[in-house]
Design a protein around this motif. Structure first.
Motif, short mmCIF file in Angstrom:
data_model
loop_
_atom_site.label_atom_id
_atom_site.label_comp_id
_atom_site.label_asym_id
_atom_site.label_seq_id
_atom_site.Cartn_x
_atom_site.Cartn_y
_atom_site.Cartn_z
N GLN A 519 0.84 -1.20 0.00
CA GLN A 519 0.00 0.00 0.00
C GLN A 519 0.88 1.25 0.00
OE1 GLN A 519 -2.46 0.62 3.57
NE2 GLN A 519 -4.19 0.90 2.17
N ASP A 520 1.89 1.21 0.84
CA ASP A 520 2.83 2.30 0.97
C ASP A 520 3.54 2.57 -0.36
OD1 ASP A 520 4.03 4.22 2.44
OD2 ASP A 520 5.63 2.93 3.21
N LEU A 521 3.69 1.53 -1.16
CA LEU A 521 4.35 1.68 -2.46
C LEU A 521 3.37 2.14 -3.54
CD1 LEU A 521 6.59 -1.51 -2.32
CD2 LEU A 521 7.43 0.85 -2.40
N GLY A 522 2.13 2.44 -3.12
CA GLY A 522 1.16 3.00 -4.05
C GLY A 522 0.34 1.96 -4.79
N LEU A 523 0.38 0.72 -4.31
CA LEU A 523 -0.38 -0.32 -4.99
C LEU A 523 -1.79 -0.40 -4.41
CD1 LEU A 523 0.93 -2.28 -7.14
CD2 LEU A 523 0.60 -4.06 -5.44
N GLU A 524 -2.80 -0.48 -5.28
CA GLU A 524 -4.17 -0.65 -4.81
C GLU A 524 -4.63 -2.06 -5.13
OE1 GLU A 524 -6.30 2.33 -6.89
OE2 GLU A 524 -5.33 3.99 -5.82
N SER A 525 -5.79 -2.44 -4.56
CA SER A 525 -6.31 -3.77 -4.88
C SER A 525 -6.56 -3.86 -6.38
CB SER A 525 -7.62 -4.01 -4.12
OG SER A 525 -8.03 -5.35 -4.29
N GLY A 526 -6.09 -4.93 -7.01
CA GLY A 526 -6.21 -5.07 -8.46
C GLY A 526 -4.99 -4.55 -9.19
N GLY A 527 -4.06 -3.96 -8.44
CA GLY A 527 -2.83 -3.44 -9.05
C GLY A 527 -1.91 -4.57 -9.50
N ILE A 528 -0.97 -4.20 -10.38
CA ILE A 528 -0.13 -5.25 -10.98
C ILE A 528 1.36 -4.99 -10.72
CG2 ILE A 528 0.65 -6.20 -13.20
CD1 ILE A 528 -2.18 -5.74 -14.24
N LEU A 529 2.06 -6.03 -10.35
CA LEU A 529 3.52 -5.99 -10.29
C LEU A 529 4.05 -6.83 -11.45
CD1 LEU A 529 4.09 -6.61 -6.46
CD2 LEU A 529 4.35 -4.43 -7.67
N CYS A 530 5.02 -6.29 -12.20
CA CYS A 530 5.61 -7.07 -13.29
C CYS A 530 6.86 -7.76 -12.77
CB CYS A 530 5.99 -6.17 -14.46
SG CYS A 530 4.58 -5.30 -15.11
N VAL A 531 6.91 -9.06 -12.93
CA VAL A 531 8.04 -9.84 -12.43
C VAL A 531 8.82 -10.40 -13.61
CG1 VAL A 531 8.72 -11.78 -10.97
CG2 VAL A 531 6.66 -10.46 -10.41
N ASP A 532 10.13 -10.29 -13.51
CA ASP A 532 10.99 -10.72 -14.61
C ASP A 532 12.20 -11.42 -14.00
OD1 ASP A 532 12.38 -10.97 -16.92
OD2 ASP A 532 12.15 -8.88 -17.55
N ASP A 533 12.45 -12.65 -14.41
CA ASP A 533 13.65 -13.33 -13.92
C ASP A 533 14.52 -13.71 -15.10
OD1 ASP A 533 15.61 -14.95 -12.87
OD2 ASP A 533 14.29 -15.92 -11.43
N ASN A 534 15.59 -12.93 -15.27
CA ASN A 534 16.48 -13.16 -16.41
C ASN A 534 17.13 -14.53 -16.40
OD1 ASN A 534 16.51 -11.16 -18.32
ND2 ASN A 534 17.64 -9.76 -16.97
N SER A 535 17.43 -15.01 -15.20
CA SER A 535 18.16 -16.28 -15.12
C SER A 535 17.30 -17.43 -15.62
CB SER A 535 18.63 -16.53 -13.69
OG SER A 535 17.55 -16.96 -12.89
N GLN A 536 15.98 -17.24 -15.63
CA GLN A 536 15.10 -18.29 -16.12
C GLN A 536 14.33 -17.86 -17.36
OE1 GLN A 536 12.62 -18.97 -12.64
NE2 GLN A 536 14.06 -20.51 -11.87
N GLU A 537 14.62 -16.64 -17.83
CA GLU A 537 13.89 -16.09 -18.98
C GLU A 537 12.38 -16.16 -18.72
OE1 GLU A 537 15.27 -14.71 -21.76
OE2 GLU A 537 17.23 -14.93 -20.80
N LEU A 538 11.99 -15.85 -17.50
CA LEU A 538 10.59 -15.94 -17.13
C LEU A 538 10.05 -14.55 -16.83
CD1 LEU A 538 8.18 -17.87 -16.29
CD2 LEU A 538 9.03 -17.61 -13.96
N LYS A 539 8.88 -14.23 -17.37
CA LYS A 539 8.27 -12.92 -17.16
C LYS A 539 6.78 -13.11 -16.95
CE LYS A 539 8.79 -8.38 -19.30
NZ LYS A 539 9.31 -7.66 -20.45
N PHE A 540 6.23 -12.53 -15.89
CA PHE A 540 4.79 -12.65 -15.71
C PHE A 540 4.27 -11.49 -14.86
CE2 PHE A 540 6.83 -14.98 -12.29
CZ PHE A 540 6.13 -14.59 -11.16
#
Ligand SMILES: [Zn+2]
Length: 631
Positions: A519-540
């Motif tokens: 919440q402190d980081l400005g995220l509301e319910s329904g908000g999205i975080l983009c996750v990217d892991d280069n070591s696994q070439e995984l993004k979601f």
């Protein structure tokens, strides 16, 4: 072999998706084009040793093999490329050298590259995987399997995955596409397994002490091969475990007691290096006092209420008495039998005394029996069958690849390949209604909700006013979703990065951000975080949905959050085990002894994602005949 191909009677290749004929898929394997393909094998343990041998004898010439482990004496009973002189040497290197000896590196031009290292290292990243035409897994832990799955998906390389538990096992094929699941499309609970050295020298759970009793001490004293050297036999142990001529069983048991629970522990304590990085050291028992107590007690029979824990004196007396009875049975005993009361009493007493050595909470005879009854041993024959099946599936894929139009691109191409190759998920040793050893099934289809292969979003339900970013990273992204070095963005704002190339200021800055709530980081319910892991070439995308902490059912969600959707999850028990002894590594490092969690049937542990399908097919005479009728 016949079972995997009986469904393929259609030799008409004009229909685009009809499988190729068996002779096109398998017997053209002498084709030098197929045999010169680049093969990556991950793991040089129980399955790996069989697999590299079978690949070489099939005629494959370009094989790379990775394992981080060195050879332990306990591997020798089933990892047949290794000999006693190899103990302590690199598994992958020795496997290479042993195979070259009989496959003849010069004559046949076989080229084996051996790598000693962890598959998760940076040097084995996407570019490395792209060099191969197919990847074959012989791994024993879920974490490494998931990592390899992700890299294969990114590199678009077919993966043949395998696993064994005792007499059961399975081989599956994975490639991104609709007609084929990835390894993580369905959750997979795994059986736990332990390295011998943990059981022998550094147990940390009750289960470790039980497995020590049933699989190391019991066979050494009472087993059919008790005369043979075992994993317990260091030099000075030989005398302690050898019964003297005319020695009474109980007198021998007392000597074993004094050695195992006192002398051996004292010896271990002298090895400073072993305890330098451990929380606590073991304590030797005072065998003289504990065993003397017995003489003053009135003679007892039976082992008391099975649900009641014994005192130390009781456990000591029962250790000696049950051992005496087992010695009397002599050759009628070949191995630990959970229905033999004396055997269960001996194992329970041994476990309790070991628990006292290592400061572990112990359990009653009833509970000990439950744990001991679920132990599953690695079986060399199963590994050999599985390895043969891996090579068959690999040949099918590699041969079918030649029939694909080179210009064809994308996921449709992968689906066509799976169809042409007539790929199968094969289960071994389930003994369904048809009493078949092998049960080949059509591949599972892709799970459209799979975060790893179907670009699905993961949904995290948590209290955004209490959950910090650091919580999300450690408990959700790493623990539940198996990422290595995740990068987290909110819109264009970089919230988290990790890796060796960050400077100290950045690390400090991200640590400060990590302590803030969502919440402190400005995220509301329904908000999205983009996750990217280069070591696994995984993004979601991780969608965050708010729910007050008080509204979570504590029993169902003790961590105070819920990860929704059909995201793959690590079996809790297995993960805990791995954390405790750090044993779960690549290449069947720890497959010496497996134990299935109490109350979990082995069939479920091996193939729970497939249970529905397996059941449906088992009710017909055989899977093959059913398939033919429906075609
Ligand atoms: Zn998937």
């Amino acid at each position: 072999m016949a079972s995997t191909t009986t469904t393929t009677t259609n030799n008409n290749n004009e229909t685009p998706d009809a499988p190729l004929a068996p002779e096109q898929l398998l017997f053209s394997s002498t084709d030098s084009e197929t045999l010169s393909k680049n093969i990556l094998m991950v793991g040089a343990g129980g399955i790996g040793c069989e697999l590299i041998k079978t690949l070489a004898l099939t005629g494959f010439r370009n094989i790379s093999i990775i394992d981080l482990d060195t050879i332990d004496i306990s591997n020798l009973n089933r990892q047949f490329l290794f000999r006693k002189k190899h103990v302590g040497m690199s598994k992958s290197q020795v496997a290479k050298e042993s195979v070259e000896k009989f496959a003849g590196s010069k004559q046949t031009g076989i080229n084996i590259e051996a790598y000693t290292g962890n598959i998760k290292e940076e040097r084995f990243g996407l570019d490395f995987f792209k060099k191969f035409d197919i990847v074959l897994n012989g791994l024993d832990n879920l974490e490494a399997r998931r990592h390899v799955n992700r890299l294969c998906l990114s590199a678009n390389v077919p993966l043949v995955e395998s696993g064994t538990t005792g007499y059961k096992g399975q081989v599956t094929v994975h490639l991104r596409g609709k007609y084929c699941s990835c390894f993580e499309c369905a959750p997979k609970p795994v059986p736990k397994s332990f390295p011998i050295c943990t059981l022998r020298d550094t147990p940390s759970t009750f289960v470790h002490t039980i497995v020590f009793a049933t699989d190391l001490l019991f066979p050494r004293l009472f087993g059919a091969n008790k005369e043979d050297p075992s994993d317990l036999d260091e030099e000075e142990a030989r005398d302690a475990f050898t019964r003297k001529e005319n020695e009474a069983g109980t007198a021998f048991a007392k000597r074993v007691f004094a050695y195992v629970f006192e002398k051996k522990i004292k010896d271990l304590l002298e090895r400073e290096d072993m305890w330098a990085n451990r929380d606590k050291k073991p304590e030797a028992l005072d065998s003289e006092t504990l065993l003397k107590t017995k003489e003053e007690r009135t003679a007892t029979t039976g082992y008391g209420d099975a649900h009641k824990k014994w005192t130390m004196e009781e456990a000591s007396e029962i250790f000696v008495r049950s051992a005496g009875k087992l010695f009397e049975k002599g050759d009628r005993i070949s191995e630990f039998d959970k229905d033999d009361d004396d055997a269960v009493a001996f194992v329970t007493a041994t476990a309790q005394l070991r628990c006292a050595n290592y400061g572990i909470e112990y359990m009653s005879r009833f509970d000990a029996k439950g744990v001991a009854g679920n132990i599953v041993h690695a079986v060399a024959t199963t590994n050999a069958i599985i390895s043969g099946l891996i090579v068959i599936e690999a040949l099918k894929i590699l041969n079918a690849q030649k029939h694909l139009d080179e210009k064809e691109e994308g996921e449709g191409k992968n689906d066509r390949l799976i169809k042409l190759a007539n790929s199968r998920y094969t289960f071994v040793g389930n003994f369904n209604a048809g009493r078949q050893l092998l049960q080949p099934l059509a591949p599972d289809e892709q799970n459209p909700k799979c975060v790893v292969c179907a670009n699905a979003r993961a949904e995290l339900c948590c209290d955004i006013s209490k959950t910090t970013l650091a919580d999300v990273i450690s408990k959700v992204l790493k623990k539940k979703l198996n990422t290595n070095e995740p990068t987290v963005l909110k819109g264009d704002d970089m919230l988290h990065e990790e890796g060796e190339d960050l400077d100290d200021d950045e690390v400090e800055n991200y640590a400060i951000i990590g302590k803030r709530t969502l919440q402190d980081l400005g995220l509301e319910s329904g908000g999205i975080l983009c996750v990217d892991d280069n070591s696994q070439e995984l993004k979601f995308d991780l969608v965050v949905v708010h729910q007050n902490l008080e509204e979570f059912d504590e029993d169902a969600f003790p961590e105070g959050f819920e990860l929704r959707g059909e995201t793959p999850k690590v079996a809790e028990g297995a993960e805990k085990e791995k954390d405790e002894d750090g044993a779960a590594t690549d290449g069947e490092a720890s497959d010496e002894i497996e134990i299935v969690e109490e109350g979990v049937e082995i069939t479920k542990a091996v193939e729970s994602p497939r249970l529905g399908k397996t059941k449906a097919i088992a009710s017909s005479p055989s899977p093959a005949s059913k398939k033919r009728k429906t075609k």
